[in-house]
Enzyme design. Structure first.
Site, PDB file in Angstrom:
ATOM      1  N   SER A  39      10.107 -95.668 -15.198  1.00 40.01           N
ATOM      2  CA  SER A  39       9.927 -96.648 -16.258  1.00 40.01           C
ATOM      3  C   SER A  39      10.259 -98.059 -15.789  1.00 40.01           C
ATOM      4  O   SER A  39      11.182 -98.258 -14.986  1.00 40.01           O
ATOM      5  CB  SER A  39      10.823 -96.293 -17.445  1.00 40.01           C
ATOM      6  N   TYR A  83       5.691-101.552 -18.676  1.00 38.38           N
ATOM      7  CA  TYR A  83       5.749-102.338 -19.904  1.00 38.38           C
ATOM      8  C   TYR A  83       5.246-103.721 -19.497  1.00 38.38           C
ATOM      9  O   TYR A  83       5.917-104.439 -18.769  1.00 38.38           O
ATOM     10  CB  TYR A  83       7.174-102.406 -20.457  1.00 38.38           C
ATOM     11  N   THR A  94       2.009 -98.244 -20.795  1.00 38.92           N
ATOM     12  CA  THR A  94       2.404 -97.876 -22.155  1.00 38.92           C
ATOM     13  C   THR A  94       1.896 -98.927 -23.135  1.00 38.92           C
ATOM     14  O   THR A  94       2.190-100.116 -22.998  1.00 38.92           O
ATOM     15  CB  THR A  94       3.933 -97.737 -22.263  1.00 38.92           C
ATOM     16  N   LYS A 135      -1.135 -94.869 -21.815  1.00 34.75           N
ATOM     17  CA  LYS A 135      -0.226 -93.984 -22.532  1.00 34.75           C
ATOM     18  C   LYS A 135      -0.007 -94.490 -23.958  1.00 34.75           C
ATOM     19  O   LYS A 135       0.289 -95.668 -24.172  1.00 34.75           O
ATOM     20  CB  LYS A 135       1.120 -93.915 -21.811  1.00 34.75           C
ATOM     21  N   HIS A 174       4.891 -91.540 -28.316  1.00 29.60           N
ATOM     22  CA  HIS A 174       6.169 -91.994 -27.763  1.00 29.60           C
ATOM     23  C   HIS A 174       7.325 -91.126 -28.262  1.00 29.60           C
ATOM     24  O   HIS A 174       8.425 -91.608 -28.526  1.00 29.60           O
ATOM     25  CB  HIS A 174       6.423 -93.469 -28.115  1.00 29.60           C
TER      26      HIS A 174
END
Length: 391
Positions: free
Chosen positions: A128, A156, A182, A264, A288
């Protein structure tokens, strides 16, 4: 030779001859309760909680309960091979470790422990952007006795092009092969569990290791994050939150990432089709884990129609609610090429660091292996909609 994941059961039973029982539960549905006893309320709530009333978290689990496996007999399923390849990544089973951020709130080794366990097992991990450790450190930890572990990078998307380019360049140089963008977390949902405890790791400087170590991000600071962490946090907030991106911006990522790109957070079949039309390589059917939209549709409920619509054009992955081997089987039968597991390994991390992650993942894969065979299948590719029934 394919890994016989189900043999983990034999290992555990044989340890019983020496009066040894597993250090952690083998029941993926009980790991959360065990982790709750180990963690402070803030970190546990951050991992376990969902948006609003938690309706979407509950819906994800209820959706799995609506489907039942239909076992078949006399299929010569004694020996099984769970291995598969998704977007050029060879994996020993159709399972990846989801991009869980701020892992150091549950164990000090955080993503490093997860990376080591993933490398041991050969299971792909997705790092992440909200990692507790820099990209390069996690990549180094993800190198085992058999070489580099398979690893993908989750983005992100920053509101600063220079920072975006720099992070992507670092991830590529560190051996991350697939980009997972995402879409659904450009701002935080109304997360009542966290709000009631006034707990948010990022404003404490946790989960910011990647931008804080990034040269493009640091170039915009008067003082380094080490010298003035508060100013760095105040810059992080507008850089990484508050702006929903658009479909016409996706070519920017393609320009700066030469590997596969996966979107995603897809929940609607039309968005899956748009991902195909935009030249993306895959989608993750995901809400999520119920953390973003309270009352959203369960991911499993929309998986079949999305897989039917785009499964012949792009890779279809799934997350949100996986806890058992039966869950993995149902998702693959309903059209997923592979599944992502998040909270399950995070609870294992909380319980025992690298050992806890290894145990949680081995237990899941053993459960899936045995359930696959006992339902009459030798490989995940043999699963289909006929393998399950909606009740």
């Amino acid at each position: 030779m394919a890994v016989q994941w189900g043999s983990y059961q034999n290992e555990i039973y044989l340890q019983g001859l020496a009066d040894q029982v597993p250090m952690f539960t083998t029941d993926g549905t009980r790991l959360a309760d065990a982790a709750r006893e180990r963690l402070e309320p803030g970190p546990f709530g951050y991992v376990a909680g969902g948006a609003g009333s938690g309706a979407t978290v509950r819906a994800n689990r209820e959706a799995f309960d609506r489907w039942r496996i239909v076992p078949r007999m006399l299929t010569d399923a004694t020996k099984r091979d769970l291995s598969t390849t998704v977007l050029g990544t060879e994996m020993p089973a159709p399972v990846l470790l989801a991009p869980v951020g701020v892992q150091s709130i549950v164990h000090p080794d955080g993503e490093l422990a997860t990376a080591r366990a993933a490398a041991e097992l050969g299971v792909p991990m997705i790092l992440s952007t909200a990692s507790s450790y820099p990209i390069e450190d996690v990549a180094a930890a993800n190198t085992g006795s058999n070489g580099d572990g398979p690893r993908w990078f989750q983005l992100y998307w920053p509101n600063d092009n220079d920072v975006t380019i720099s992070i992507l360049s670092r991830a590529k140089a560190a051996g991350f092969t697939t980009l997972v963008l995402t879409l659904d977390t450009w701002t935080l949902a109304w997360r009542t569990v966290d709000l009631d405890q006034s707990y948010l790791p990022f404003i404490r400087g946790i989960g910011t290791a990647i931008p804080f170590s990034d040269p493009a991000f640091r170039a915009g600071l008067e003082k380094s994050p080490e010298e003035d962490p508060q100013s760095a946090i105040l810059k992080w907030i507008p850089t990484f939150t508050g702006t929903d991106k658009r479909w016409d911006q996706l070519p920017f990522l393609r320009e700066h990432w030469d590997g596969p790109i996966v979107l995603k957070g897809i929940q609607h079949v039309d968005d899956a089709r748009r991902a195909c039309d935009a030249g993306m390589d895959g989608v993750v059917v995901s809400n999520h884990g119920g953390r973003q939209v309270d009352g959203a549709v369960a991911s499993l409920d929309v998986l079949p129609e999305i897989a039917a619509a785009v499964g012949d054009r792009v890779a279809v992955l799934f997350d949100s609610g996986i806890r058992t081997g039966a869950d993995v089987l149902k998702a693959v039968a309903l059209g997923a090429d592979a599944v992502l597991v998040g909270r399950l390994f995070a609870y294992g991390l909380a319980l025992g660091g690298q050992d806890g992650v290894r145990h949680a993942v081995r237990s899941l894969l053993a459960d899936f292996d045995l359930t696959l065979g006992l339902s009459g299948h030798r490989t995940p590719a043999e699963l289909s909609a006929e393998s399950v029934r909606r009740c």
